[in-house]
Each structure stands twice: as C-alpha cells, then as structure tokens.
Design an enzyme around this catalytic site. Structure first.
Site, mmCIF file in Angstrom:
data_model
loop_
_atom_site.group_PDB
_atom_site.id
_atom_site.type_symbol
_atom_site.label_atom_id
_atom_site.label_comp_id
_atom_site.label_asym_id
_atom_site.label_seq_id
_atom_site.Cartn_x
_atom_site.Cartn_y
_atom_site.Cartn_z
ATOM 1 N N SER A 184 22.704 17.119 -46.244
ATOM 2 C CA SER A 184 21.825 18.001 -47.255
ATOM 3 C C SER A 184 22.419 19.323 -47.442
ATOM 4 O O SER A 184 22.892 19.905 -46.569
ATOM 5 C CB SER A 184 20.411 17.842 -46.758
ATOM 6 O OG SER A 184 19.591 17.992 -48.043
ATOM 7 N N GLN A 210 15.921 23.615 -44.902
ATOM 8 C CA GLN A 210 17.145 22.781 -45.018
ATOM 9 C C GLN A 210 17.941 22.663 -43.622
ATOM 10 O O GLN A 210 18.349 21.462 -43.545
ATOM 11 C CB GLN A 210 17.928 23.437 -46.112
ATOM 12 C CG GLN A 210 19.107 22.624 -46.725
ATOM 13 C CD GLN A 210 18.507 21.522 -47.428
ATOM 14 O OE1 GLN A 210 17.535 21.621 -48.066
ATOM 15 N NE2 GLN A 210 18.977 20.297 -47.093
ATOM 16 N N HIS A 258 17.161 19.836 -41.211
ATOM 17 C CA HIS A 258 17.584 18.336 -41.373
ATOM 18 C C HIS A 258 18.493 17.918 -40.169
ATOM 19 O O HIS A 258 18.253 16.792 -39.815
ATOM 20 C CB HIS A 258 18.006 18.310 -42.611
ATOM 21 C CG HIS A 258 17.225 18.104 -43.586
ATOM 22 N ND1 HIS A 258 16.415 16.945 -43.682
ATOM 23 C CD2 HIS A 258 16.793 18.765 -44.893
ATOM 24 C CE1 HIS A 258 15.668 16.841 -44.847
ATOM 25 N NE2 HIS A 258 15.798 17.925 -45.612
ATOM 26 N N GLU A 271 23.071 20.450 -54.005
ATOM 27 C CA GLU A 271 22.371 19.227 -54.292
ATOM 28 C C GLU A 271 20.862 19.915 -54.508
ATOM 29 O O GLU A 271 20.367 19.302 -55.445
ATOM 30 C CB GLU A 271 22.017 18.592 -52.506
ATOM 31 C CG GLU A 271 21.266 17.385 -52.491
ATOM 32 C CD GLU A 271 20.857 17.102 -51.144
ATOM 33 O OE1 GLU A 271 21.090 17.704 -50.129
ATOM 34 O OE2 GLU A 271 20.005 16.061 -51.203
ATOM 35 N N HIS A 272 20.453 20.909 -54.018
ATOM 36 C CA HIS A 272 19.379 21.583 -54.142
ATOM 37 C C HIS A 272 19.423 23.087 -54.697
ATOM 38 O O HIS A 272 20.410 23.715 -54.010
ATOM 39 C CB HIS A 272 18.189 21.657 -53.005
ATOM 40 C CG HIS A 272 17.802 20.336 -52.706
ATOM 41 N ND1 HIS A 272 18.545 20.083 -51.344
ATOM 42 C CD2 HIS A 272 17.321 19.337 -52.717
ATOM 43 C CE1 HIS A 272 18.005 18.723 -51.042
ATOM 44 N NE2 HIS A 272 17.209 18.278 -51.985
ATOM 45 N N ASP A 314 10.629 17.681 -52.145
ATOM 46 C CA ASP A 314 11.152 16.768 -51.412
ATOM 47 C C ASP A 314 9.837 15.842 -51.056
ATOM 48 O O ASP A 314 10.190 14.763 -50.798
ATOM 49 C CB ASP A 314 11.038 17.505 -49.672
ATOM 50 C CG ASP A 314 12.368 18.163 -49.575
ATOM 51 O OD1 ASP A 314 13.175 18.008 -50.441
ATOM 52 O OD2 ASP A 314 12.461 19.022 -48.678
ATOM 53 N N HIS A 329 44.085 -15.594 -79.272
ATOM 54 C CA HIS A 329 43.141 -14.544 -79.965
ATOM 55 C C HIS A 329 42.924 -14.790 -81.592
ATOM 56 O O HIS A 329 41.854 -15.004 -82.105
ATOM 57 C CB HIS A 329 42.960 -13.364 -79.505
ATOM 58 C CG HIS A 329 42.806 -12.946 -78.320
ATOM 59 N ND1 HIS A 329 43.307 -13.466 -76.892
ATOM 60 C CD2 HIS A 329 41.667 -12.073 -77.668
ATOM 61 C CE1 HIS A 329 42.614 -13.176 -75.895
ATOM 62 N NE2 HIS A 329 41.938 -12.221 -76.246
HETATM 63 P P1 NAD Z 1 19.828 5.496 -39.476
HETATM 64 O O1 NAD Z 1 18.573 4.544 -39.564
HETATM 65 O O2 NAD Z 1 20.461 5.748 -40.684
HETATM 66 O O3 NAD Z 1 20.612 4.893 -38.282
HETATM 67 C C1 NAD Z 1 20.090 4.460 -37.119
HETATM 68 C C2 NAD Z 1 20.791 3.154 -36.709
HETATM 69 O O4 NAD Z 1 22.135 3.320 -36.831
HETATM 70 C C3 NAD Z 1 20.500 2.553 -35.499
HETATM 71 O O5 NAD Z 1 19.057 1.719 -35.755
HETATM 72 C C4 NAD Z 1 21.545 1.584 -35.229
HETATM 73 O O6 NAD Z 1 21.277 0.158 -35.803
HETATM 74 C C5 NAD Z 1 22.888 2.184 -35.989
HETATM 75 N N1 NAD Z 1 23.737 2.744 -34.940
HETATM 76 C C6 NAD Z 1 23.369 3.824 -34.032
HETATM 77 N N2 NAD Z 1 24.305 3.892 -33.183
HETATM 78 C C7 NAD Z 1 25.319 3.048 -33.683
HETATM 79 C C8 NAD Z 1 26.676 3.077 -33.058
HETATM 80 N N3 NAD Z 1 27.239 3.578 -32.209
HETATM 81 N N4 NAD Z 1 27.291 1.851 -33.647
HETATM 82 C C9 NAD Z 1 26.834 1.112 -34.804
HETATM 83 N N5 NAD Z 1 25.554 1.405 -35.164
HETATM 84 C C10 NAD Z 1 24.821 2.326 -34.566
HETATM 85 O O7 NAD Z 1 18.906 6.875 -38.707
HETATM 86 P P2 NAD Z 1 19.428 8.298 -38.364
HETATM 87 O O8 NAD Z 1 20.798 8.092 -37.402
HETATM 88 O O9 NAD Z 1 18.393 8.808 -37.921
HETATM 89 O O10 NAD Z 1 20.187 8.716 -39.798
HETATM 90 C C11 NAD Z 1 19.734 9.207 -40.713
HETATM 91 C C12 NAD Z 1 20.328 9.990 -41.549
HETATM 92 O O11 NAD Z 1 19.855 9.905 -42.967
HETATM 93 C C13 NAD Z 1 20.255 11.311 -41.463
HETATM 94 O O12 NAD Z 1 21.663 11.885 -41.336
HETATM 95 C C14 NAD Z 1 19.516 12.030 -42.265
HETATM 96 O O13 NAD Z 1 19.826 13.581 -42.570
HETATM 97 C C15 NAD Z 1 19.626 11.208 -43.625
HETATM 98 N N6 NAD Z 1 18.586 11.301 -44.579
HETATM 99 C C16 NAD Z 1 18.938 11.789 -45.783
HETATM 100 C C17 NAD Z 1 18.016 11.753 -46.788
HETATM 101 C C18 NAD Z 1 18.266 12.129 -48.090
HETATM 102 O O14 NAD Z 1 17.385 11.837 -49.136
HETATM 103 N N7 NAD Z 1 19.454 12.476 -48.430
HETATM 104 C C19 NAD Z 1 16.687 11.284 -46.548
HETATM 105 C C20 NAD Z 1 16.362 11.002 -45.055
HETATM 106 C C21 NAD Z 1 17.131 10.889 -44.009
#
Ligand code: NAD
Length: 426
Positions: free
Chosen positions: A231, A253, A256, A321-322, A355, A414
């Site tokens: 982000s 920001q 995040h 983005e923002h 948000d 055609h």
């Molecule tokens: P996630 O749900 O994206 O990923 C977690 C999953 O990844 C785990 O449950 C597992 O199944 C898998 N995983 C973990 N390690 C692994 C490996 N080594 N190999 C294969 N699979 C694996 O959750 P997260 O990790 O917390 O990431 C969320 C992301 O989304 C963050 O980067 C966050 O900043 C982003 N996000 C963005 C927004 C937006 O609007 N742009 C909003 C919310 C979150």
C-alpha cells in the site's frame, strides 16, 4: 529516519525511485500447489491447510452455528459500525451501475446488455491480521452489480476458527458461502473447483505474495481484479496543514507493512523541518512501531517542492494509491491530479475515512498502476454482451459491402454467408 529531498537539488528520478516491492519469486512453488489442487482437489486442500495453517481440516464450509457464535463474540457497537459502513459503501457503489443501451433505425436493432457475473470468489486475508473492512469493500460492488453467488474464502487458525469480525462482516454484506481455506491453495480451489468448493468466474481481494502469485497464474481460467502490491500514500501539504496530523497520516500508512510507502510533498519550510521529529514522537507510542519505522526508513520520503502545482505534477508521475490534498483550497487542485487511486480533500479528510466507512472503495491500484487501473467498482463484476437484429430489407442494403470487405480479407466463406441471402438469388 525519513529521507528528505528538495526538488531544487535532487533529481526527480531519485525522489521517485522506489525499492523493489517483492524480490521473492514464489512462482514455481505456487504453480505446484495449483497443479496439486487441480488434480487431487479436497485431498490437496487438506494437505496444504495442515502444511501452511496447521489446520487438520475435516470441513471447509463455515457452519450456521459458527456464524451465530461469531455474532455473540463481536462487540455490538462494532456490528453497528459495520452495518452503517455497509450502507454508505453500498450507496456509493449504486451510483456506478451502468445500464445497457439500444439503438434502432430502419429495420435495425442493436444494443448492449450489461450482465452480472454468475459467481464470484472474494479472498479475505487472514494470516497476520483480519480485515472485515475488506469484506465490505469487495462484496459491495459485486452485490450492486447483481452477482448471484458470492463465495468468500479466508484462512483459519489451527483450530479451524475464522476471525469472528470477518464472519459478521460477511453476513452484513450478504455473502452466500464462507470457506475456511486460504493461501495459494484456496485461490486454486476457487479457480478450478473441488468436491467442497465451487468454481467461480472471478476472484477478487488482496493477499500475500502466495495469494497474489496464485491469482496471476489462474488468470485466464478465471478473471481477477488486480495484483495488489504494498500500500502507499502520497500527501501534498501547504503551510495551512497541521504537522501532527500529517505525521499521523504517514504512520497510518507505514504501519501496514514494511514495504508500504508514505511520501509527503510540501512547499512549507516549517513542515519540511518539523516532520521528522513529529514522526519520531508519534512512532514511540505506536503498537506496530517496528513495522512502521522500517517502512518509513525503507520507503518514506519528504520532499520540499517549489509550489503545490509542482507537487501535483510529481504526484501524477508517482500515481499513488491514496493521495491526500492537505491544503487550504483542495478543490482548486483536484483538476490537476490525473493519476491517483483515491483522492482525499482537505485537512478533515484523512485517508482512514476511506479505509473503513465513507463510501469509496479501498481496494485500489498500487505501485503506480493508478495510471491504468481503477479502484474496485461495479464494472469489475459485470460483462457486456451486444446483440443485433436486421430485417430482410435492411440486410439487402449491406450485402454488397459485406462481401466486399470479406473478399478483401480473403474470406470467401464470409462473403458467401451474406451473398446467399441476396433476394435475387433466392
Ligand atoms: P494471507 O491470507 O494473504 O496469507 C496467509 C496464507 O498464506 C496462509 O494462511 C497460508 O495458507 C499461506 N502461506 C503462508 N506461508 C506460506 C508458504 N510458505 N507457502 C505457501 N503458502 C503460504 O494473509 P497475510 O499473510 O496476512 O497477507 C495479507 C496481505 O494483504 C498483506 O500484505 C496486507 O498488507 C494485504 N492487504 C491489503 C489490503 C488492500 O486493500 N490493499 C487489505 C488488506 C490486506
């Protein structure tokens, strides 16, 4: 410490240079996961759920009992806030709805229909944090578009529990089914279908590098929204801005993740001088201090610009983005901004408003892709289909022209398809 620049002495390319967001390439690993799910379906899902989430899965579908329990766990005040947010977000997106059109003239009818997708999958991250706001933001435009079936997937904890806030948000938004599965294997399940999980037409929603890579690899099998990177925010501030508020917005920001980017462009010498100290002061009290300070260190920038017009030009090159316009007359500059995912005008419109609950979508194009991508919107959940009718007389008038065109392209078949309908040949 945040890096400082002035446009007088520093080349714009230095200022705009951004650390590579993700050097980790997990493509081969994710491709293997997808292939395994395609072949072994639920068996593969169970294996990966255990491997990556330590969940010994017996069931993926979230039951009505689990949903009922979630409502008992979530603070009623938060439920109320989510309901109000849903109402505002839904109302905002209703304005985006496009209708089809029809054109008629002598013996001809043609038009375009706008049709919702049948089935959409929403990914809600569940690894390091839970995002009920993402549920509301990603489901609202799909609902407004008229999508018949909305499936949500999110990774569970090792007991197979899903965050209750996410479950409650899903109910408020009218999600049809929730499955506790995440990561690349969850995306593969949505793309190809398994015994438990239905195949969808489109997958939306953010996620980590495994999720993002899986979405990229299944694109074509299904549609996807966009590949979301870290982000970012860009704030343009004049001397009327409050340095404490600016620091708070930059840190909102930065917390995040360590790859998030927070940039401040200001024509105020006062703000340019005071911002570093203010950031340090507020960082000290931030629970996610470690993440935020690394993000500021890695990607944070403060730039002293000549004037707000110059700041707007830089903003268009960055395509944030923002974008916050923390200036006395924000509407005077709105017209100068060409590339930004979402714009926040004035001192009383911090990005966090968007948000959570103001109305505009928070799923936005990152990493400069606001040059060509838009915020998630109703058009992401529809497809357009045209139709055409010609009467006998109307077609007769076009047969020679069609044949001419077809023959120029070397396609006699055609041409024949038109010529065979010529009145004097029947
Ligand atoms: P996630 O749900 O994206 O990923 C977690 C999953 O990844 C785990 O449950 C597992 O199944 C898998 N995983 C973990 N390690 C692994 C490996 N080594 N190999 C294969 N699979 C694996 O959750 P997260 O990790 O917390 O990431 C969320 C992301 O989304 C963050 O980067 C966050 O900043 C982003 N996000 C963005 C927004 C937006 O609007 N742009 C909003 C919310 C979150």
């Amino acid at each position: 410490m945040i890096r400082k620049y002035t446009t007088k002495t520093d080349a714009l390319t230095t200022i705009l240079k951004r650390k590579a967001s993700e050097t980790l390439d997990v493509t081969d690993k994710v491709r293997e996961i997808i292939e395994a799910v395609k072949t072994n379906q639920d068996d593969a899902l169970k294996q990966f759920s255990y491997q990556f989430d330590q969940y010994q899965a017996t069931e993926f579908l979230v039951s009505p009992t689990e949903i009922k329990q979630a409502f008992e766990l979530v603070d009623p005040a938060l439920v109320e806030v989510m309901k109000q947010a849903w109402h505002r977000i839904y109302q905002f997106h209703e304005k985006q709805k496009n209708n089809g059109y029809i054109m008629t003239q002598a013996g001809q009818v043609m038009g375009q229909r706008v049709l919702p997708l049948d089935c959409v999958g929403v990914y809600v991250p569940g690894g390091t944090a839970a995002y009920p706001s993402t549920v509301l933001m990603d489901v609202a435009p799909a609902k407004v578009a008229g999508v018949e079936k909305i499936i949500l997937i999110t990774p569970p904890d090792k007991e197979g529990k899903v965050n209750p806030n996410v479950l409650v948000a899903s109910q408020i938004a009218g999600v049809d089914q929730i499955y506790k599965v995440g990561g690349a294997h969850g995306i593969a399940a949505l793309a190809y279908g398994t015994q438990s999980i239905p195949k969808v037409d489109k997958i939306v929603g953010p996620g980590n590098i495994y999720v993002a890579t899986a979405k990229r690899l299944v694109y074509g099998q299904v549609d996807i929204d966009m590949i979301a990177g870290p982000s970012d925010v860009l704030i343009i501030a004049d001397d009327s801005a409050n340095v404490e508020w600016l620091a708070a917005d930059l840190l909102a920001q930065a917390e995040h993740d360590t790859l998030a980017q927070a940039i401040l462009l200001t024509d105020s010498q006062r703000i340019f001088e005071q911002i570093s100290e203010e950031l340090q002061k507020q960082l000290a009290n931030l629970p996610r201090k470690a993440i935020a300070s690394q993000s500021i260190e890695n990607n944070g920038k403060v730039v002293l610009v000549e004037n707000i017009e110059e700041a707007c030009q830089i903003a268009n090159k960055i395509a944030p983005e923002h974008l916050e316009l923390a200036v006395l007359e924000p509407f005077a500059y709105l017209g100068q901004i060409k590339h930004a995912g979402s714009i926040f005008l004035g001192h009383y419109t911090p990005e966090v408003l968007g948000d959570y609950l103001a109305g505009p979508n928070h799923t936005l194009p990152t990493e400069g892709t606001a040059r060509f991508y838009s915020a998630l919107n109703v058009d992401d959940f529809v497809k357009k289909s045209s139709y055409l009718y010609y009467s006998k007389t109307a077609l007769q008038q076009q047969i020679t022209a069609i044949a001419h065109f077809a023959q120029a392209e070397g396609l006699q078949g055609h041409a024949q398809s038109a010529l065979i309908r010529r009145e004097d040949e029947q």
